[in-house]
Design a protein around this motif. Structure first.
Motif, PDB file in Angstrom:
ATOM      1  N   TYR A  13      19.735  85.631  22.533  1.00 42.86           N
ATOM      2  CA  TYR A  13      18.277  85.696  22.635  1.00 42.86           C
ATOM      3  C   TYR A  13      17.698  84.295  22.680  1.00 42.86           C
ATOM      4  O   TYR A  13      18.181  83.382  22.008  1.00 42.86           O
ATOM      5  CB  TYR A  13      17.698  86.440  21.424  1.00 42.86           C
ATOM      6  N   TYR A  14      16.656  84.137  23.484  1.00 42.35           N
ATOM      7  CA  TYR A  14      15.869  82.907  23.456  1.00 42.35           C
ATOM      8  C   TYR A  14      14.519  83.368  22.939  1.00 42.35           C
ATOM      9  O   TYR A  14      13.775  84.057  23.644  1.00 42.35           O
ATOM     10  CB  TYR A  14      15.769  82.317  24.858  1.00 42.35           C
ATOM     11  N   GLY A  15      14.211  83.032  21.697  1.00 38.90           N
ATOM     12  CA  GLY A  15      13.066  83.663  21.046  1.00 38.90           C
ATOM     13  C   GLY A  15      13.350  85.147  20.938  1.00 38.90           C
ATOM     14  O   GLY A  15      14.404  85.539  20.431  1.00 38.90           O
ATOM     15  N   LYS A  16      12.471  85.982  21.488  1.00 37.57           N
ATOM     16  CA  LYS A  16      12.709  87.426  21.420  1.00 37.57           C
ATOM     17  C   LYS A  16      13.265  87.979  22.724  1.00 37.57           C
ATOM     18  O   LYS A  16      13.397  89.189  22.887  1.00 37.57           O
ATOM     19  CB  LYS A  16      11.399  88.155  21.074  1.00 37.57           C
ATOM     20  N   LYS A  17      13.556  87.085  23.673  1.00 40.97           N
ATOM     21  CA  LYS A  17      13.980  87.538  24.996  1.00 40.97           C
ATOM     22  C   LYS A  17      15.492  87.461  25.134  1.00 40.97           C
ATOM     23  O   LYS A  17      16.095  86.425  24.847  1.00 40.97           O
ATOM     24  CB  LYS A  17      13.321  86.642  26.053  1.00 40.97           C
ATOM     25  N   LEU A  18      16.085  88.561  25.590  1.00 49.04           N
ATOM     26  CA  LEU A  18      17.528  88.560  25.875  1.00 49.04           C
ATOM     27  C   LEU A  18      17.748  87.795  27.175  1.00 49.04           C
ATOM     28  O   LEU A  18      17.242  88.193  28.231  1.00 49.04           O
ATOM     29  CB  LEU A  18      18.032  89.995  26.024  1.00 49.04           C
ATOM     30  N   GLU A  55      38.787  93.396  27.912  1.00 48.93           N
ATOM     31  CA  GLU A  55      38.244  93.373  29.265  1.00 48.93           C
ATOM     32  C   GLU A  55      36.811  92.868  29.137  1.00 48.93           C
ATOM     33  O   GLU A  55      36.015  93.428  28.385  1.00 48.93           O
ATOM     34  CB  GLU A  55      38.290  94.794  29.845  1.00 48.93           C
ATOM     35  N   LEU A  56      36.488  91.810  29.853  1.00 48.27           N
ATOM     36  CA  LEU A  56      35.154  91.205  29.778  1.00 48.27           C
ATOM     37  C   LEU A  56      34.441  91.451  31.102  1.00 48.27           C
ATOM     38  O   LEU A  56      34.994  91.164  32.168  1.00 48.27           O
ATOM     39  CB  LEU A  56      35.308  89.704  29.522  1.00 48.27           C
ATOM     40  N   TRP A  57      33.246  92.006  31.062  1.00 48.45           N
ATOM     41  CA  TRP A  57      32.525  92.183  32.324  1.00 48.45           C
ATOM     42  C   TRP A  57      31.023  92.089  32.104  1.00 48.45           C
ATOM     43  O   TRP A  57      30.567  91.939  30.981  1.00 48.45           O
ATOM     44  CB  TRP A  57      32.911  93.499  33.006  1.00 48.45           C
ATOM     45  N   LYS A  58      30.287  92.163  33.190  1.00 44.87           N
ATOM     46  CA  LYS A  58      28.822  92.057  33.156  1.00 44.87           C
ATOM     47  C   LYS A  58      28.354  90.783  32.468  1.00 44.87           C
ATOM     48  O   LYS A  58      27.317  90.768  31.801  1.00 44.87           O
ATOM     49  CB  LYS A  58      28.212  93.301  32.492  1.00 44.87           C
ATOM     50  N   LEU A  59      29.111  89.720  32.599  1.00 40.76           N
ATOM     51  CA  LEU A  59      28.663  88.423  32.096  1.00 40.76           C
ATOM     52  C   LEU A  59      27.560  87.932  33.014  1.00 40.76           C
ATOM     53  O   LEU A  59      27.773  87.816  34.228  1.00 40.76           O
ATOM     54  CB  LEU A  59      29.811  87.417  32.097  1.00 40.76           C
ATOM     55  N   GLU A  60      26.402  87.678  32.463  1.00 43.47           N
ATOM     56  CA  GLU A  60      25.271  87.269  33.306  1.00 43.47           C
ATOM     57  C   GLU A  60      24.245  86.512  32.479  1.00 43.47           C
ATOM     58  O   GLU A  60      23.898  86.927  31.380  1.00 43.47           O
ATOM     59  CB  GLU A  60      24.645  88.533  33.934  1.00 43.47           C
ATOM     60  N   VAL A  61      23.785  85.406  33.016  1.00 46.99           N
ATOM     61  CA  VAL A  61      22.717  84.624  32.386  1.00 46.99           C
ATOM     62  C   VAL A  61      21.513  84.706  33.319  1.00 46.99           C
ATOM     63  O   VAL A  61      21.647  84.499  34.533  1.00 46.99           O
ATOM     64  CB  VAL A  61      23.147  83.151  32.198  1.00 46.99           C
ATOM     65  N   LEU A  62      20.341  85.025  32.778  1.00 48.14           N
ATOM     66  CA  LEU A  62      19.159  85.122  33.637  1.00 48.14           C
ATOM     67  C   LEU A  62      18.900  83.763  34.299  1.00 48.14           C
ATOM     68  O   LEU A  62      19.062  82.713  33.681  1.00 48.14           O
ATOM     69  CB  LEU A  62      17.931  85.563  32.833  1.00 48.14           C
ATOM     70  N   GLU A  63      18.485  83.806  35.538  1.00 52.28           N
ATOM     71  CA  GLU A  63      18.341  82.626  36.399  1.00 52.28           C
ATOM     72  C   GLU A  63      17.705  81.403  35.706  1.00 52.28           C
ATOM     73  O   GLU A  63      18.288  80.318  35.715  1.00 52.28           O
ATOM     74  CB  GLU A  63      17.538  83.044  37.644  1.00 52.28           C
ATOM     75  N   ARG A 112      20.024  79.302  33.180  1.00 52.15           N
ATOM     76  CA  ARG A 112      21.383  78.861  33.515  1.00 52.15           C
ATOM     77  C   ARG A 112      21.584  77.371  33.261  1.00 52.15           C
ATOM     78  O   ARG A 112      20.615  76.627  33.146  1.00 52.15           O
ATOM     79  CB  ARG A 112      21.693  79.211  34.981  1.00 52.15           C
ATOM     80  N   GLY A 113      22.839  76.972  33.152  1.00 52.59           N
ATOM     81  CA  GLY A 113      23.147  75.552  32.972  1.00 52.59           C
ATOM     82  C   GLY A 113      22.887  75.047  31.564  1.00 52.59           C
ATOM     83  O   GLY A 113      22.832  73.845  31.337  1.00 52.59           O
ATOM     84  N   LYS A 114      22.710  75.951  30.612  1.00 53.04           N
ATOM     85  CA  LYS A 114      22.441  75.529  29.232  1.00 53.04           C
ATOM     86  C   LYS A 114      23.601  75.899  28.293  1.00 53.04           C
ATOM     87  O   LYS A 114      23.481  75.826  27.077  1.00 53.04           O
ATOM     88  CB  LYS A 114      21.157  76.197  28.721  1.00 53.04           C
ATOM     89  N   GLY A 115      24.710  76.356  28.868  1.00 49.75           N
ATOM     90  CA  GLY A 115      25.865  76.660  28.030  1.00 49.75           C
ATOM     91  C   GLY A 115      25.902  78.073  27.470  1.00 49.75           C
ATOM     92  O   GLY A 115      26.760  78.400  26.650  1.00 49.75           O
ATOM     93  N   TYR A 116      24.986  78.934  27.911  1.00 50.30           N
ATOM     94  CA  TYR A 116      24.980  80.305  27.381  1.00 50.30           C
ATOM     95  C   TYR A 116      26.202  81.097  27.851  1.00 50.30           C
ATOM     96  O   TYR A 116      26.775  81.868  27.095  1.00 50.30           O
ATOM     97  CB  TYR A 116      23.700  81.037  27.797  1.00 50.30           C
ATOM     98  N   GLY A 117      26.570  80.891  29.095  1.00 49.70           N
ATOM     99  CA  GLY A 117      27.755  81.582  29.619  1.00 49.70           C
ATOM    100  C   GLY A 117      29.002  81.177  28.851  1.00 49.70           C
ATOM    101  O   GLY A 117      29.789  82.015  28.401  1.00 49.70           O
ATOM    102  N   ARG A 118      29.139  79.877  28.664  1.00 42.62           N
ATOM    103  CA  ARG A 118      30.281  79.360  27.918  1.00 42.62           C
ATOM    104  C   ARG A 118      30.300  79.909  26.479  1.00 42.62           C
ATOM    105  O   ARG A 118      31.351  80.283  25.965  1.00 42.62           O
ATOM    106  CB  ARG A 118      30.252  77.831  27.883  1.00 42.62           C
TER     107      ARG A 118
END
Lengths: 164, 164
Positions: B51-56, B81-89, B92-98
């Protein structure tokens, strides 16, 4: 008249594949096999496609799943898994997608696919239906299936078989 | 400090899910289960998120596969099994995926995912490796795996077991 052809594995086909967005391990594996002479040039691939002139503009992959592993249909039976259906952008809206799917249906065994986000309408128009999602089987897929006459959705999960 | 949380199934979570591109049968099935009281409000889901604040703003799904069905690892064992990995546009680039992937690796069992086109670099940076493509197992997927120490790629396909 739209003609669907089974694609041959050769360097020309593999080069054409790079134009498609969904290009990945399956295609690279075919290239490796060709490079290492594990498959012969011009041997048959699991891909079917449509040419516009000499250009491959649409394709799909079909794979027949053995009925022993059928978790979708009642009665359990051999079925086709359809994937990598894709029409190149400038060639959309001309019925190429439909022609490929109709080709798969002509085998007269059930067809199963994974509908990507927002393609549900496309599959519904072609007579496919979404089936009940089961986490342990579908793992994030959106399974859509086409039933030939007399075939239904497999309602109860088969008992888990031990593989000991 | 990025915090990864297990997501609870409730109407707020399900509403947040509609912001993600890869929204499909898995999410709709959770909504149905909630509507029909098949699952309780706030029960645990297979999803983890940030979450970033209250937003997923980022999410993934993890599912533990029983070692009896392991076709990827040697020795055969339970894996994720890992799937549906997704960071909202915009996030991105802030390390959330990692952060999500690191979370999965902390279970210290092997992890398998299907790398979408052109995400191979992302997975490689996180210590994942592409494994040999096998048509009958991978059916168009691009399998990438993470091996904990002492675990290797399963080289020989297991003998097909009859399910009669």
């Amino acid at each position: 008249m739209i003609k669907v052809e089974r694609l041959l594995i050769n360097y020309k086909t593999l080069e054409e594949f790079t134009n498609f967005r969904d290009y990945g391990a399956a295609e690279l594996s075919m290239k490796d096999d060709l490079n290492q002479s594990i498959v012969e040039n011009d041997s048959e691939s699991p891909f079917y496609g449509i040419y516009y002139g000499k250009k491959l503009v649409a394709r799909m992959s079909l794979y027949q799943i053995d009925g022993d592993f059928d978790q979708y249909f009642d009665p359990p039976q051999d079925y086709l898994e359809l994937w990598k259906l894709e029409v190149l952008e400038p060639y959309r809206g001309k019925g190429y997608g439909r022609a490929l799917v109709d080709f798969a249906k002509e085998f007269e065994i059930p067809v199963k696919t994974n509908a990507r986000q927002s393609t549900g309408d496309f599959w519904s128009k072609l007579g496919f239906e979404p089936i009940t999602y089961r986490e342990e089987r579908d793992r994030g897929e959106s399974p859509y299936v086409w039933f030939p006459s007399g075939v239904y959705e497999q309602k109860k999960p088969k008992e888990k078989q031990s593989q000991e």
